[in-house]
Design a protein around this motif. Structure first.
Motif, PDB file in Angstrom:
ATOM      1  N   ALA A  79     -14.568 -26.567 -24.149  1.00  0.00           N
ATOM      2  CA  ALA A  79     -14.400 -27.228 -22.842  1.00  0.00           C
ATOM      3  C   ALA A  79     -15.147 -26.465 -21.755  1.00  0.00           C
ATOM      4  O   ALA A  79     -15.742 -27.067 -20.852  1.00  0.00           O
ATOM      5  N   ALA A  80     -15.136 -25.139 -21.844  1.00  0.00           N
ATOM      6  CA  ALA A  80     -15.868 -24.326 -20.866  1.00  0.00           C
ATOM      7  C   ALA A  80     -17.367 -24.566 -20.982  1.00  0.00           C
ATOM      8  O   ALA A  80     -18.078 -24.692 -19.963  1.00  0.00           O
ATOM      9  N   LEU A  81     -17.865 -24.646 -22.216  1.00  0.00           N
ATOM     10  CA  LEU A  81     -19.285 -24.919 -22.425  1.00  0.00           C
ATOM     11  C   LEU A  81     -19.655 -26.316 -21.915  1.00  0.00           C
ATOM     12  O   LEU A  81     -20.724 -26.511 -21.316  1.00  0.00           O
ATOM     13  N   LEU A  82     -18.755 -27.277 -22.117  1.00  0.00           N
ATOM     14  CA  LEU A  82     -18.978 -28.622 -21.602  1.00  0.00           C
ATOM     15  C   LEU A  82     -19.074 -28.606 -20.080  1.00  0.00           C
ATOM     16  O   LEU A  82     -19.947 -29.263 -19.494  1.00  0.00           O
ATOM     17  N   ALA A  83     -18.190 -27.848 -19.436  1.00  0.00           N
ATOM     18  CA  ALA A  83     -18.190 -27.770 -17.968  1.00  0.00           C
ATOM     19  C   ALA A  83     -19.512 -27.206 -17.447  1.00  0.00           C
ATOM     20  O   ALA A  83     -20.065 -27.689 -16.449  1.00  0.00           O
TER      21      ALA A  83
END
Length: 479
Positions: A455-459
């Motif tokens: 999710a952090a990489l997506l953000a």
């Protein structure tokens, strides 16, 4: 999908020998890029900068070639090289990004081939312009889908065609180098040594050539990507090194000898393919025609190889459940038709976008290079893990294997810096929406879509894409 009816039978896997794998590497690398090298380099640097640039690029890409060779031997369980290495080293979502980025770069790169073909024909048919007119885009689109129908006939048949074309297209390039050496003017060469007035510092000159060198070297990983088709696993690494060294000598020669024919400011202004303009200045109109014919043969062969590799990456990712399952279907002739169709469709979209670009060829070339850098960097970093034994396998390569992997990682990181913020942001615009495919795959499996780290990489990717769109809208960057 229309081809679903013939995907239920188990496909036979075509097996390719060493020289066929080598021709895949050479065929992938020798395409549109080599014919554009004189102008691309002359826009940035003189002879001195070109020599340094090729030394840096040649060393860095040789390290990457060794990385792919070492990984093919050390991790024979991993197919479709670039994508599989990222996933094994850093997890499913980074692996997905690597697969998508490599695939997207192949599709964008295919657009440069059609733009260059139309630009070449545009010297005789003004309505084609420099490959970016409505007529040029319509004819290029017909070519895109014509090759789709050809490759549907079978992977082995297409690979055999590529082997023949690879030999045919090296002839005009070799003739160009020999003639350019024969007509080389030592005075012109000396005047071009330090660079023209518009060139900046030597460092900035070298940096300015880096994306061009990345583009022409794309394909060095070709045998690795196609590793599941190799008759013998060790042939993958041997084909990679053999293909790289052969092509490196050709690229450096084409660039350097051009500086002895015309002042670099004039070379910089040549329309693409600039190699044709250089030879025309040396021997007359027949030289331009000769190179133009060689270009069309070369580009069509490279397009064939890259289309095969693009579809292969999507297919294997889908087989590994990192892409939606429909992309993992193939015919009895071992052709991943849905992946091939999606690849052709993305190339079609990018081809339409070139109509709105100030310089269609160079934009597509640089974007192709930028999209490949993250997959290459992840593969090189995975090689560091393997060489140091941190991937769970024994470290057997010693300090030399670790040194090669570290140098390849540093070189690829430098390329990201050389690409500049513009192409990093445009790459995010391409990367971020692709997550839809990842979400589809996870939902098909009934799994949680994103872990906290994912999710952090997506953000980060979404933030980069938003910034890229704002920068384009505000005119901070242009395509």
């Amino acid at each position: 999908m229309a081809h679903a009816a013939n995907t239920t039978e188990t496909p036979r896997t075509a097996k390719l020998a060493f020289w066929t794998l080598t021709s895949m590497v050479v065929g992938s690398m020798v395409g549109a890029g080599v014919f554009s090298l004189p102008s691309r380099f002359a826009q940035e640097t003189g002879v001195a900068g070109a020599l340094i640039a090729w030394a840096v690029a040649g060393t860095g890409m040789l390290m990457l070639a060794f990385v792919f060779q070492n990984l093919a031997v050390r991790r024979p369980d991993l197919d479709a090289g670039v994508y599989a290495y990222a996933k094994a080293g850093f997890g499913e979502y980074p692996g997905f990004f690597s697969a998508f980025g490599y695939w997207a770069s192949a599709c964008v790169g295919n657009v440069t081939y059609w733009v260059l073909i139309m630009s070449t024909a545009g010297a005789l048919i003004p309505a084609l312009g420099e490959g970016d007119t409505i007529l040029a885009i319509v004819l290029s689109s017909a070519g895109l889908w014509g090759f789709f129908l050809l490759i549907k006939q079978g992977v082995k048949e297409a690979a055999a065609i590529n082997r023949i074309v690879t030999v045919a297209k090296l002839i005009p390039i070799g003739v160009f180098v020999i003639l350019a050496l024969f007509f080389l003017d030592p005075g012109v060469f000396a005047d071009n040594f330090a660079g023209a007035d518009y060139a900046g510092s030597l460092f900035s000159q070298v940096r300015g050539t880096m994306l061009a060198t990345v583009f022409v070297f794309l394909g060095v990983e070709g045998a690795s990507v196609y590793s599941r088709h190799a008759k013998r696993r060790e042939d993958v690494g041997r084909a990679t090194i053999t293909g790289f060294l052969s092509v490196f000598a050709v690229f450096a020669s084409v660039t350097i000898v051009s500086y002895g024919i015309m002042p670099m400011a004039e070379i910089a202004e040549l329309r693409q393919p600039s190699m044709a303009g250089v030879l025309e200045a040396a021997v007359g109109t027949w030289g331009m025609v000769f190179v133009s014919i060689g270009l069309i043969v070369s580009v069509l062969g490279a397009y064939l190889a890259w289309t095969l590799m693009a579809a292969e990456v999507l297919f294997v990712a889908a087989q590994d459940k990192d892409m939606p399952r429909f992309l993992g279907r193939s015919t009895k002739a071992d052709v991943p038709v849905p992946a091939l169709a999606l690849s052709t469709a993305l190339s079609q979209v990018v081809l339409a976008v070139t109509y709105f670009s100030d310089d269609a060829f160079n934009f597509a070339l640089d974007l192709t290079s930028a999209l490949t850098l993250i997959p290459f960097l992840l593969a090189a970093l995975f090689a560091v893990k393997v060489a140091s034994g941190r991937d769970g396998t024994p470290a057997r390569g010693g300090s030399s294997e670790l040194t090669v992997a570290v140098l390849a990682s540093l070189y690829t990181a430098f390329l990201l810096f050389a690409a500049g913020l513009k192409f990093v942001l445009v790459s995010f615009i391409v990367y971020a929406p692709a997550t839809i495919l990842f979400v589809m795959a996870r939902r098909e499996q009934g799994r949680r879509v994103f872990s906290p780290g994912e999710a952090a990489l997506l953000a980060v990717s979404i933030a980069g894409a938003v910034l890229g769109v704002v920068a384009l809208a505000a005119g901070w960057i242009t395509i």
